[in-house]
Motif scaffolding. Structure first.
Motif, PDB file in Angstrom:
ATOM      1  N   VAL A  81      12.498 -12.571  -0.538  1.00 31.57           N
ATOM      2  CA  VAL A  81      13.444 -13.663  -0.305  1.00 31.57           C
ATOM      3  C   VAL A  81      14.434 -13.340   0.809  1.00 31.57           C
ATOM      4  CG1 VAL A  81      15.103 -12.838  -2.026  1.00 31.57           C
ATOM      5  CG2 VAL A  81      14.981 -15.289  -1.497  1.00 31.57           C
ATOM      6  N   HIS A  82      14.658 -12.042   1.087  1.00 32.67           N
ATOM      7  CA  HIS A  82      15.592 -11.649   2.136  1.00 32.67           C
ATOM      8  C   HIS A  82      14.915 -11.457   3.493  1.00 32.67           C
ATOM      9  CE1 HIS A  82      18.606 -11.129  -0.959  1.00 32.67           C
ATOM     10  NE2 HIS A  82      17.793 -10.326  -1.613  1.00 32.67           N
ATOM     11  N   GLY A  83      13.589 -11.672   3.557  1.00 39.07           N
ATOM     12  CA  GLY A  83      12.875 -11.505   4.807  1.00 39.07           C
ATOM     13  C   GLY A  83      12.332 -10.106   5.022  1.00 39.07           C
ATOM     14  N   ASN A  84      12.496  -9.217   4.038  1.00 41.04           N
ATOM     15  CA  ASN A  84      11.944  -7.870   4.151  1.00 41.04           C
ATOM     16  C   ASN A  84      10.428  -7.893   3.954  1.00 41.04           C
ATOM     17  OD1 ASN A  84      14.570  -6.532   4.300  1.00 41.04           O
ATOM     18  ND2 ASN A  84      14.777  -7.083   2.148  1.00 41.04           N
ATOM     19  N   VAL A  85       9.714  -7.091   4.723  1.00 38.97           N
ATOM     20  CA  VAL A  85       8.270  -6.974   4.577  1.00 38.97           C
ATOM     21  C   VAL A  85       7.989  -5.860   3.569  1.00 38.97           C
ATOM     22  CG1 VAL A  85       6.095  -6.512   5.749  1.00 38.97           C
ATOM     23  CG2 VAL A  85       7.884  -7.805   6.912  1.00 38.97           C
ATOM     24  N   ILE A  86       7.272  -6.195   2.500  1.00 42.99           N
ATOM     25  CA  ILE A  86       7.036  -5.275   1.394  1.00 42.99           C
ATOM     26  C   ILE A  86       5.537  -5.010   1.249  1.00 42.99           C
ATOM     27  CG2 ILE A  86       7.394  -4.847  -1.069  1.00 42.99           C
ATOM     28  CD1 ILE A  86       9.986  -5.161   0.481  1.00 42.99           C
ATOM     29  N   ALA A  87       5.179  -3.746   1.095  1.00 43.61           N
ATOM     30  CA  ALA A  87       3.798  -3.375   0.809  1.00 43.61           C
ATOM     31  C   ALA A  87       3.639  -3.243  -0.701  1.00 43.61           C
ATOM     32  CB  ALA A  87       3.435  -2.064   1.496  1.00 43.61           C
ATOM     33  N   SER A  88       2.830  -4.111  -1.287  1.00 44.58           N
ATOM     34  CA  SER A  88       2.531  -4.042  -2.717  1.00 44.58           C
ATOM     35  C   SER A  88       1.203  -3.316  -2.875  1.00 44.58           C
ATOM     36  CB  SER A  88       2.438  -5.457  -3.303  1.00 44.58           C
ATOM     37  OG  SER A  88       2.083  -5.415  -4.661  1.00 44.58           O
ATOM     38  N   VAL A  89       1.221  -2.174  -3.592  1.00 48.29           N
ATOM     39  CA  VAL A  89       0.055  -1.299  -3.655  1.00 48.29           C
ATOM     40  C   VAL A  89      -0.461  -1.194  -5.082  1.00 48.29           C
ATOM     41  CG1 VAL A  89      -0.849   0.991  -3.112  1.00 48.29           C
ATOM     42  CG2 VAL A  89       0.995   0.023  -1.725  1.00 48.29           C
ATOM     43  N   GLN A  90      -1.784  -1.313  -5.223  1.00 50.44           N
ATOM     44  CA  GLN A  90      -2.436  -1.129  -6.512  1.00 50.44           C
ATOM     45  C   GLN A  90      -3.438   0.015  -6.403  1.00 50.44           C
ATOM     46  OE1 GLN A  90      -3.956  -5.187  -6.991  1.00 50.44           O
ATOM     47  NE2 GLN A  90      -2.582  -5.434  -8.751  1.00 50.44           N
ATOM     48  N   PHE A  91      -3.511   0.826  -7.455  1.00 50.17           N
ATOM     49  CA  PHE A  91      -4.417   1.968  -7.475  1.00 50.17           C
ATOM     50  C   PHE A  91      -5.474   1.738  -8.558  1.00 50.17           C
ATOM     51  CE2 PHE A  91      -0.315   3.442  -5.931  1.00 50.17           C
ATOM     52  CZ  PHE A  91      -0.672   4.099  -4.759  1.00 50.17           C
ATOM     53  N   PRO A  92      -6.705   1.434  -8.174  1.00 56.47           N
ATOM     54  CA  PRO A  92      -7.743   1.126  -9.169  1.00 56.47           C
ATOM     55  C   PRO A  92      -8.258   2.340  -9.923  1.00 56.47           C
ATOM     56  CG  PRO A  92      -8.656   1.074  -6.954  1.00 56.47           C
ATOM     57  CD  PRO A  92      -7.189   1.261  -6.794  1.00 56.47           C
ATOM     58  N   VAL A  93      -8.043   3.548  -9.393  1.00 57.23           N
ATOM     59  CA  VAL A  93      -8.575   4.756 -10.008  1.00 57.23           C
ATOM     60  C   VAL A  93      -7.447   5.753 -10.257  1.00 57.23           C
ATOM     61  CG1 VAL A  93     -10.204   6.674  -9.753  1.00 57.23           C
ATOM     62  CG2 VAL A  93     -10.776   4.423  -8.817  1.00 57.23           C
ATOM     63  N   ALA A  94      -7.453   6.376 -11.420  1.00 58.46           N
ATOM     64  CA  ALA A  94      -6.443   7.387 -11.734  1.00 58.46           C
ATOM     65  C   ALA A  94      -6.606   8.599 -10.829  1.00 58.46           C
ATOM     66  CB  ALA A  94      -6.566   7.807 -13.191  1.00 58.46           C
ATOM     67  N   SER A  95      -5.472   9.238 -10.518  1.00 60.42           N
ATOM     68  CA  SER A  95      -5.509  10.398  -9.633  1.00 60.42           C
ATOM     69  C   SER A  95      -4.325  11.311  -9.920  1.00 60.42           C
ATOM     70  CB  SER A  95      -5.473   9.942  -8.168  1.00 60.42           C
ATOM     71  OG  SER A  95      -5.352  11.050  -7.293  1.00 60.42           O
TER      72      SER A  95
END
Length: 208
Positions: free
Chosen positions: A23-37
């Motif tokens: 909402v503030h105009g910041n670019v955010i990387a949303s990351v998902q990890f499909p495999v445990a590590s």
């Protein structure tokens, strides 16, 4: 005068990244990890280029802002968070210190911000702290000293208690040490003045 020349984001382990804009105009990387590590590595590299000399800033030009500042209704909503104390439980100590140490000039918000900065600078001793975290305003007042981040936090809370929108800022000192490659991180405060925008004030240096 600043532009991003290059940006790269390297993440391990296997992942899926989605870029969003908040909402503030910041670019955010949303990351998902499909495999445990057992490994998590995030390396974010940004190369910033200054394309022009740092702009000069003249105080009280071309006009002064009344004190206390009166914010336009359109600015009130986004500025509300910058007027809300971060340490409401310490407002008593902050206000008592303000009453004893801060005498704002009449009809001059920028001058009042500078006077408040000098009050912290003259009343508190700079002390380098290697411990993590920030002292509360009450702790800094009791100790009479603090690191740049502690003094900035006290100044931010004092500004908000005075009706001046303020936010914590941090970065690197632009000085000979920076150019030599021995840059030091630093913290200061930015206050918002009607028609003047965000203005930097530094309680460690005692000025703007």
């Amino acid at each position: 005068d600043l532009a991003i020349a290059r940006h790269s984001l390297h993440i391990e382990p296997e992942h899926v990244v989605t870029w969003v804009r908040d909402v503030h105009g910041n670019v955010i990387a949303s990351v998902q990890f499909p495999v445990a590590s057992d490994l998590l590595s995030i390396v974010n590299e940004v190369l910033m280029v200054r394309t022009a000399p740092f702009p000069a800033r003249h105080l009280h030009s071309p006009f002064r802002v009344d004190w206390p500042p009166r914010y336009d209704a359109l600015e009130a909503s986004p500025l509300a968070v910058y007027l809300t104390p971060q340490y409401p439980e310490h407002q008593g100590e902050v206000r008592a210190w303000l009453a004893a140490s801060f005498a704002p000039p009449a009809d001059d918000a920028e001058g009042a911000a500078l006077a408040l900065t000098r009050a912290v600078y003259s009343g508190m001793r700079y002390r380098r702290r290697l411990e993590k975290g920030v002292q509360s305003p009450a702790e800094t007042l009791r100790e009479g000293s603090g690191s740049c981040r502690d003094l900035a936090t006290l100044l931010m809370e004092a500004a908000r208690a005075s009706g001046l929108a303020a936010r914590f800022a941090s970065g690197y000192l632009h000085a000979a040490a920076s150019i030599a490659g021995n840059a030091s991180t630093h913290a200061w405060v930015e206050v918002y003045l009607p028609r003047r925008g965000w203005r930097g004030i530094d309680p460690t240096m005692g000025g703007a």
